[in-house]
Design an enzyme around this catalytic site. Structure first.
Site, PDB file in Angstrom:
ATOM      1  N   GLU A  99     -12.867  28.082  -6.076  1.00 24.75           N
ATOM      2  CA  GLU A  99     -13.361  29.367  -6.596  1.00 24.75           C
ATOM      3  C   GLU A  99     -13.778  30.246  -5.420  1.00 24.75           C
ATOM      4  O   GLU A  99     -14.168  29.751  -4.363  1.00 24.75           O
ATOM      5  CB  GLU A  99     -14.546  29.067  -7.546  1.00 24.75           C
ATOM      6  CG  GLU A  99     -15.267  30.251  -8.126  1.00 24.75           C
ATOM      7  CD  GLU A  99     -14.420  31.173  -9.012  1.00 24.75           C
ATOM      8  OE1 GLU A  99     -13.405  31.686  -8.514  1.00 24.75           O
ATOM      9  OE2 GLU A  99     -14.832  31.431 -10.151  1.00 24.75           O
ATOM     10  N   ASP A 100     -13.661  31.565  -5.591  1.00 29.47           N
ATOM     11  CA  ASP A 100     -14.102  32.475  -4.530  1.00 29.47           C
ATOM     12  C   ASP A 100     -15.621  32.654  -4.571  1.00 29.47           C
ATOM     13  O   ASP A 100     -16.295  32.573  -3.553  1.00 29.47           O
ATOM     14  CB  ASP A 100     -13.381  33.843  -4.627  1.00 29.47           C
ATOM     15  CG  ASP A 100     -13.481  34.473  -6.021  1.00 29.47           C
ATOM     16  OD1 ASP A 100     -13.971  33.807  -6.958  1.00 29.47           O
ATOM     17  OD2 ASP A 100     -13.065  35.635  -6.177  1.00 29.47           O
ATOM     18  N   ASP A 103     -21.063  33.450  -9.747  1.00 33.51           N
ATOM     19  CA  ASP A 103     -22.099  34.458  -9.984  1.00 33.51           C
ATOM     20  C   ASP A 103     -22.968  33.952 -11.140  1.00 33.51           C
ATOM     21  O   ASP A 103     -23.982  33.295 -10.933  1.00 33.51           O
ATOM     22  CB  ASP A 103     -21.367  35.772 -10.274  1.00 33.51           C
ATOM     23  CG  ASP A 103     -22.267  36.947 -10.491  1.00 33.51           C
ATOM     24  OD1 ASP A 103     -22.082  37.960  -9.810  1.00 33.51           O
ATOM     25  OD2 ASP A 103     -23.141  36.893 -11.362  1.00 33.51           O
ATOM     26  N   GLY A 105     -21.721  31.808 -13.419  1.00 35.05           N
ATOM     27  CA  GLY A 105     -21.222  30.455 -13.708  1.00 35.05           C
ATOM     28  C   GLY A 105     -20.314  30.392 -14.926  1.00 35.05           C
ATOM     29  O   GLY A 105     -19.719  29.363 -15.223  1.00 35.05           O
ATOM     30  N   THR A 107     -17.314  31.704 -15.533  1.00 37.14           N
ATOM     31  CA  THR A 107     -15.903  31.426 -15.230  1.00 37.14           C
ATOM     32  C   THR A 107     -15.691  29.957 -14.882  1.00 37.14           C
ATOM     33  O   THR A 107     -14.799  29.299 -15.420  1.00 37.14           O
ATOM     34  CB  THR A 107     -15.434  32.309 -14.040  1.00 37.14           C
ATOM     35  OG1 THR A 107     -15.712  33.668 -14.365  1.00 37.14           O
ATOM     36  CG2 THR A 107     -13.975  32.123 -13.747  1.00 37.14           C
ATOM     37  N   LYS A 131     -24.140  32.808  -5.805  1.00 37.69           N
ATOM     38  CA  LYS A 131     -25.370  33.605  -5.913  1.00 37.69           C
ATOM     39  C   LYS A 131     -26.374  32.754  -6.680  1.00 37.69           C
ATOM     40  O   LYS A 131     -26.435  32.812  -7.920  1.00 37.69           O
ATOM     41  CB  LYS A 131     -25.095  34.908  -6.671  1.00 37.69           C
ATOM     42  CG  LYS A 131     -24.078  35.820  -5.970  1.00 37.69           C
ATOM     43  CD  LYS A 131     -23.792  37.068  -6.803  1.00 37.69           C
ATOM     44  CE  LYS A 131     -22.704  37.922  -6.210  1.00 37.69           C
ATOM     45  NZ  LYS A 131     -22.212  38.965  -7.129  1.00 37.69           N
ATOM     46  N   ASP A 159     -12.446  41.447  -4.689  1.00 41.38           N
ATOM     47  CA  ASP A 159     -12.096  42.863  -4.844  1.00 41.38           C
ATOM     48  C   ASP A 159     -13.205  43.684  -5.486  1.00 41.38           C
ATOM     49  O   ASP A 159     -14.123  43.145  -6.107  1.00 41.38           O
ATOM     50  CB  ASP A 159     -10.869  42.986  -5.767  1.00 41.38           C
ATOM     51  CG  ASP A 159     -11.233  42.706  -7.230  1.00 41.38           C
ATOM     52  OD1 ASP A 159     -11.814  41.627  -7.481  1.00 41.38           O
ATOM     53  OD2 ASP A 159     -10.984  43.562  -8.099  1.00 41.38           O
ATOM     54  N   ARG A 165      -9.451  43.291  -1.033  1.00 45.98           N
ATOM     55  CA  ARG A 165      -9.170  41.849  -0.925  1.00 45.98           C
ATOM     56  C   ARG A 165      -8.692  41.487   0.483  1.00 45.98           C
ATOM     57  O   ARG A 165      -8.822  40.358   0.925  1.00 45.98           O
ATOM     58  CB  ARG A 165      -8.074  41.440  -1.914  1.00 45.98           C
ATOM     59  CG  ARG A 165      -8.486  41.531  -3.373  1.00 45.98           C
ATOM     60  CD  ARG A 165      -7.447  40.845  -4.241  1.00 45.98           C
ATOM     61  NE  ARG A 165      -7.561  41.207  -5.650  1.00 45.98           N
ATOM     62  CZ  ARG A 165      -8.388  40.639  -6.515  1.00 45.98           C
ATOM     63  NH1 ARG A 165      -9.206  39.692  -6.139  1.00 45.98           N
ATOM     64  NH2 ARG A 165      -8.409  41.028  -7.779  1.00 45.98           N
TER      65      ARG A 165
HETATM   66  P1  IMP Z   1     -19.091  34.404 -13.001  1.00 46.73           P
HETATM   67  O1  IMP Z   1     -18.218  34.026 -14.170  1.00 46.73           O
HETATM   68  O2  IMP Z   1     -20.171  35.367 -13.401  1.00 46.73           O
HETATM   69  O3  IMP Z   1     -19.643  33.211 -12.253  1.00 46.73           O
HETATM   70  O4  IMP Z   1     -18.196  35.220 -12.005  1.00 46.73           O
HETATM   71  C1  IMP Z   1     -17.148  34.617 -11.322  1.00 46.73           C
HETATM   72  C2  IMP Z   1     -15.988  35.551 -11.106  1.00 46.73           C
HETATM   73  O5  IMP Z   1     -16.381  36.922 -11.158  1.00 46.73           O
HETATM   74  C3  IMP Z   1     -15.395  35.343  -9.728  1.00 46.73           C
HETATM   75  O6  IMP Z   1     -14.273  34.499  -9.814  1.00 46.73           O
HETATM   76  C4  IMP Z   1     -14.993  36.750  -9.312  1.00 46.73           C
HETATM   77  O7  IMP Z   1     -13.692  37.020  -9.758  1.00 46.73           O
HETATM   78  C5  IMP Z   1     -15.933  37.655 -10.050  1.00 46.73           C
HETATM   79  N1  IMP Z   1     -17.119  38.053  -9.245  1.00 46.73           N
HETATM   80  C6  IMP Z   1     -18.408  37.707  -9.454  1.00 46.73           C
HETATM   81  N2  IMP Z   1     -19.218  38.252  -8.541  1.00 46.73           N
HETATM   82  C7  IMP Z   1     -18.400  38.951  -7.724  1.00 46.73           C
HETATM   83  C8  IMP Z   1     -18.643  39.743  -6.535  1.00 46.73           C
HETATM   84  O8  IMP Z   1     -19.771  39.907  -6.029  1.00 46.73           O
HETATM   85  N3  IMP Z   1     -17.552  40.300  -5.951  1.00 46.73           N
HETATM   86  C9  IMP Z   1     -16.287  40.155  -6.447  1.00 46.73           C
HETATM   87  N4  IMP Z   1     -16.020  39.432  -7.536  1.00 46.73           N
HETATM   88  C10 IMP Z   1     -17.068  38.833  -8.174  1.00 46.73           C
END
Ligand code: IMP
Length: 176
Positions: A99-100, A103, A105, A107, A131, A159, A165
């Site tokens: 995973e990149d 945030d 969690g 995804t 984070k 992005d 990117r």
């Molecule tokens: P989550 O589901 O909130 O954990 O977010 C994960 C996904 O949201 C990552 O795979 C990114 O594609 C996108 N994402 C979350 N935070 C950022 C950020 O600060 N910059 C760019 N993409 C983000």
């Protein structure tokens, strides 16, 4: 919101990223000695991290990709949709999700559950960024490149509305 490239503030340099990617690749290589794990990169954000990581690994491995969407601009839509599934059969395989950034969690939770349905031998997770102030998950993230404050960041695959990117470091959007 239009974001100007000149207003981006670098928080992690290309050099620091590459050092950390090599440390993580060494650790994964030691852990999976005499195994051939399959890395599953989450598109689009992890494509650069995944390619640097596999090239730094010292063991044989396979790579596949899965694509989901949940974000628009800097905001999560709160639900995750599968846009492209993996092609590989992961039953009885050691799987490493790449995973990149984690945030909230949402995804990673969705993808982990989906991959667990295929009954792999193991599932571990590597993320370049996390984070910790925001994340809500009840499972381990095995490798975290860098923990960062809860700002929106771009570069090295990440992005803002599909831009930035291709930047080599990690930057936060200016003006905060
Ligand atoms: P989550 O589901 O909130 O954990 O977010 C994960 C996904 O949201 C990552 O795979 C990114 O594609 C996108 N994402 C979350 N935070 C950022 C950020 O600060 N910059 C760019 N993409 C983000």
């Amino acid at each position: 919101m239009v974001v100007d490239r000149e207003k981006l503030i670098q928080i992690i340099s290309e050099k620091s990223i590459m050092e950390r990617v090599h440390q993580i690749a060494d650790d994964i290589s030691n852990q999976y000695k005499s195994e051939v794990p399959i890395l599953i990169g989450i598109l689009n954000g992890s494509f650069i991290f995944a390619s640097d990581l596999v090239r730094a690994m010292k063991i044989d491995c396979e790579i596949d990709f899965i694509k989901v969407s949940s974000y628009s601009g800097t905001k999560s839509k709160g639900t995750v949709h599968l846009k492209k599934d993996i092609s590989a059969d992961i039953t009885d395989r050691h799987v490493i999700i790449v995973e990149d950034i984690i945030d909230s969690g949402l995804t990673i939770r969705f993808i982990r559950e989906r991959l667990l349905d295929a009954q792999p031998k193991s599932v571990s997770i590597v993320t370049l960024l996390m984070k910790p102030e925001l994340v809500e998950i009840d499972f381990d993230v095995n490798w975290v490149g860098f923990e960062i404050p809860p700002h929106y960041v771009v570069g090295y695959g990440l992005d803002y509305d599909q831009k930035f990117r291709n930047l080599r470091g990690i930057f936060r959007l200016g003006g905060k």
